[in-house]
Motif scaffolding. Structure first.
Motif, short mmCIF file in Angstrom:
data_model
loop_
_atom_site.label_atom_id
_atom_site.label_comp_id
_atom_site.label_asym_id
_atom_site.label_seq_id
_atom_site.Cartn_x
_atom_site.Cartn_y
_atom_site.Cartn_z
N LEU A 1 39.75 65.66 91.99
CA LEU A 1 40.77 66.70 92.15
C LEU A 1 41.51 66.55 93.47
CD1 LEU A 1 42.11 69.24 91.10
CD2 LEU A 1 40.26 70.57 92.13
N ASP B 1 43.95 63.64 93.20
CA ASP B 1 45.11 63.97 92.36
C ASP B 1 46.06 64.94 93.07
OD1 ASP B 1 44.18 62.32 90.43
OD2 ASP B 1 43.17 63.89 89.26
N VAL B 2 45.48 65.82 93.90
CA VAL B 2 46.35 66.76 94.64
C VAL B 2 47.23 66.00 95.63
CG1 VAL B 2 46.36 68.63 96.33
CG2 VAL B 2 44.89 68.75 94.32
N ALA C 1 49.89 64.23 93.73
CA ALA C 1 50.93 65.17 93.27
C ALA C 1 51.86 65.55 94.41
CB ALA C 1 50.27 66.42 92.69
N HIS D 1 41.03 66.49 85.41
CA HIS D 1 41.63 66.18 86.72
C HIS D 1 43.16 66.20 86.65
CE1 HIS D 1 37.69 63.85 87.77
NE2 HIS D 1 37.53 65.17 87.76
N ARG D 2 43.72 65.61 85.59
CA ARG D 2 45.17 65.60 85.46
C ARG D 2 45.73 67.02 85.32
NH1 ARG D 2 47.23 60.55 84.08
NH2 ARG D 2 45.93 59.01 85.15
N ALA E 1 45.74 68.65 88.63
CA ALA E 1 46.87 68.18 89.45
C ALA E 1 48.18 68.84 89.02
CB ALA E 1 46.97 66.66 89.34
N SER F 1 48.24 72.35 90.43
CA SER F 1 48.60 72.40 91.86
C SER F 1 50.10 72.15 92.08
CB SER F 1 47.76 71.38 92.63
OG SER F 1 48.03 70.06 92.15
#
Length: 642
Positions: free
Chosen positions: A501, A504-505, A508, A619-620, A623, A626
């Motif tokens: 996570l 991915d943040v 992003a 996880h996607r 993201a 967020s």
């Protein structure tokens, strides 16, 4: 019976010669009881023994057959026990049918299932429609009748075995002409005991010691000394004087012979008798365990009425006996003389008290004559042998007949029941369906528990009602089926999720407002309650319209389709169709085909792939969430700045 009694006379007695007492006719004086008693003869006093034991000795090494015969006097005992056991079994099977089958876990289902497994006689004889292949079917009715037929067969077999053991042989007597060498081979020890029932003693005995051979008046008639053939003695007993004639390795006389003696009056002690007892025995000199004899008691003549009398007078009392030579072929050619009582000819006797009183007063009647007449049947020899009445072939034939009868009776009942009651034709299918459903359920539960405790997966749950009816394959929104999992596995999964996570943040933040292939409804379902309520508040403002247009434009070119096709019992997930496959990863394919065999390792690999794919999608989506939060903040800040 007469005794030296003086007045007053006891009961059942009379006075004679004015000073002496005597018992009535048929009564004798008992010195122990000091009174006159009636002389009775019972039928049990007559005994005849051949010297050979014909009792069954076949199972003696295992158990005593005579002991069992006390409880099983006939075949009726076996048949009654079989009938009771048969009715008990049929009644049990009938009442078990009232028990419910349920889901296959009740005790009644187990009992009825195991009864159906006992269908060993009629598995291929059940009701069958026309043009149907004969298959082995085990039904509850067939199991009940199969065991019933075996119970009947075992009972009938026990009765047949009892009959075979009891009457397996028959004694056969063959008579053949004899000769002198064969008669000379009979070497026996013989003994004659003649008791004159009276109150006399051996002092009354007179003229014993002469043996008469042959018939008087014929050429072969002759006399000889008795001591040259036998040893003779006289001894007193409680019932009177007993004459004993005994010889070892007796010389058999191939003709008739007789011995005579008499008892005479003594002063104040007259000679009278009320009966005779005899015991004649013979045994083989080399094999003395075999003894043949005849014994009995005589009170009256053989052809006269059985009434009490007293013997006294000049006419002789003749006791006739026959001697039979026998050869037992079944006992290694045992040669034995068999004595038999032939006839009793009473001499002078009195049945009335007045006649006896008159005889006691006549001196010429003061004696009791006794003659022992022995006839040796030397012309023929009896050969005795055993012949079997039942051979192995006849026994097997009877056994096969009993088996056919036992099975045939209950096969007829089975056909009639299935013909008249249609429900009984397919009762095996109902039992198998319930059992297969229960076994499938048990195996599925075992598989779910194995997956749950191996990977800590929450997609399996014991509560099947918690599963959602609507499944969105695009969103992979499958509700967990199992709330309990391995704590260690779940902790590892949470740590991996947090690391992914954070990565991915950051990703992003770099891409910012670049197009993300995420469906808005999926992202919205993952938004927290505060974020969703915030979007509702911003929907009325112009900034919210700008945000919606930007997100809609990013998602507009995405058309993700996910469908699941079902072939038989196997689910085949199809690929996602998107404009750009690099934006949204495809789910792993499961290479299962309908009807194909697969191992547990294949299932483990597929479940592991699905689990990793689920983590990646999570996880996607995090993201995407967020990113939406950042866009919302920017939209709110730009709206407040303007």
């Amino acid at each position: 019976m007469v005794s030296a009694l003086t007045p007053p006379c006891p009961l059942h007695s009379f006075l004679y010669n004015a000073s002496l007492c005597a018992c009535d006719a048929g009564y004798w004086y008992n010195a122990t009881a000091k009174g006159c008693e009636l002389f009775n003869v019972s039928q049990t006093e007559w005994i005849l023994e051949s010297g050979v034991d014909y009792s069954v000795n076949f199972p003696e090494t295992v158990f005593s057959f005579d002991y069992i015969k006390k409880f099983t006097q006939s075949q009726a005992v076996f048949l009654e026990a079989t009938f009771v056991l048969l009715l008990s079994w049929l009644a049990f099977c009938f009442f078990v049918r009232f028990g419910g089958l349920g889901d296959g876990r009740t005790i009644w289902f187990r009992i009825r299932w195991w009864i159906s497994r006992l269908d060993i006689c009629f598995a291929t004889r059940h009701w069958l429609d026309d043009q149907k292949v004969v298959t082995k079917r085990k039904t509850e009715l067939g199991g009940a009748f199969s065991i019933a037929s075996w119970i009947l067969f075992i009972g009938l077999f026990a009765a047949l075995l009892f009959q075979t053991i009891s009457n397996r042989t028959v004694e056969v007597h063959n008579v053949k002409a004899t000769n002198a060498p064969e008669l000379a081979s009979f070497v026996n020890d013989m003994e004659f005991n003649i008791t004159t029932v009276s109150s006399m003693s051996c002092s009354h005995l007179h003229d014993l010691g002469t043996l008469y051979i042959g018939t008087p008046g014929f050429v072969e008639h002759r006399t000889t000394s008795l001591s040259t053939f036998v040893n003779y003695t006289c001894k007193n007993s409680s019932r009177g004087p007993t004459i004993t004639l005994k010889c070892d390795k007796c010389q058999l006389i191939p003709d008739s012979a007789y011995i005579s003696w008499q008892f005479v009056d003594l002063p104040n002690d007259p000679a009278t008798a009320v009966g005779f007892q005899f015991n004649l025995s013979a045994k083989n000199h080399a094999r003395k365990k075999h003894l043949s004899f005849v014994s009995g008691t005589l009170r009256n003549g053989s052809n006269d009425e059985d009434k009490p009398i007293t013997f006294r007078g000049p006419l002789t009392n003749v006791l006739k006996f026959n001697l039979f030579p026998r050869i037992y072929r079944n006992l290694h050619d045992l040669k034995l003389i068999q004595p038999l009582f032939h006839e009793f000819l009473p001499g002078s006797h009195y049945g009335e008290t007045s006649q006896l009183q008159a005889s006691l007063q006549r001196p010429n009647d003061g004696l009791v004559n006794v003659t022992l007449y022995v006839n040796f049947l030397s012309s023929y020899i009896v050969e005795i042998d055993n012949e079997s009445t039942m051979g192995p072939v006849s026994f097997l034939a009877d056994l096969g007949g009993l088996l056919c009868i036992s099975i045939g009776i209950f096969f007829y009942f089975l056909v009639q029941c299935e013909y008249r009651i249609k429900k009984l034709r397919d009762e095996d299918c109902a039992l198998r369906k319930i059992r297969n459903r229960r076994k499938a359920q048990d195996r599925w539960d075992k598989l779910r528990k194995y997956v749950m405790y191996t990977w800590g997966c929450k997609t399996l749950d014991d509560k099947y009602g918690s599963m959602k009816e609507e499944t969105c394959c695009t969103c992979l929104m499958i509700e967990p089926l199992h709330q309990n999992g391995s704590l260690h596995k779940r902790r590892q999964t949470n740590r991996m999720s947090l690391k992914s996570l954070s990565k991915d943040v950051k990703l992003a933040g770099e891409k910012k407002a670049s197009g993300q292939c995420v469906q808005f409804q999926q992202a919205q379902s993952y938004l927290p309650k505060s974020a969703s309520s915030r979007e509702v508040k911003l929907s009325s403002s112009s900034s919210e319209l700008v945000l919606e247009r930007r997100v809609a434009g990013a998602v507009k070119n995405r058309n993700i389709e996910n469908s699941i096709t079902c072939k038989g019992d196997v689910l085949e997930p199809q690929d996602f169709h998107t404009d750009n496959d690099s934006c949204f990863p495809l789910p792993p394919s499961s290479e299962f085909k309908a009807g194909s065999e697969f191992s547990i390792s294949d299932i483990q690999k597929n479940l592991q792939s699905l689990y990793e794919y689920n983590v990646l999608i999570t996880h996607r989506l995090a993201a995407a969430q967020s990113m939406l939060q950042e866009l919302t903040k920017k939209a709110s800040s730009s709206g407040s700045g303007s």
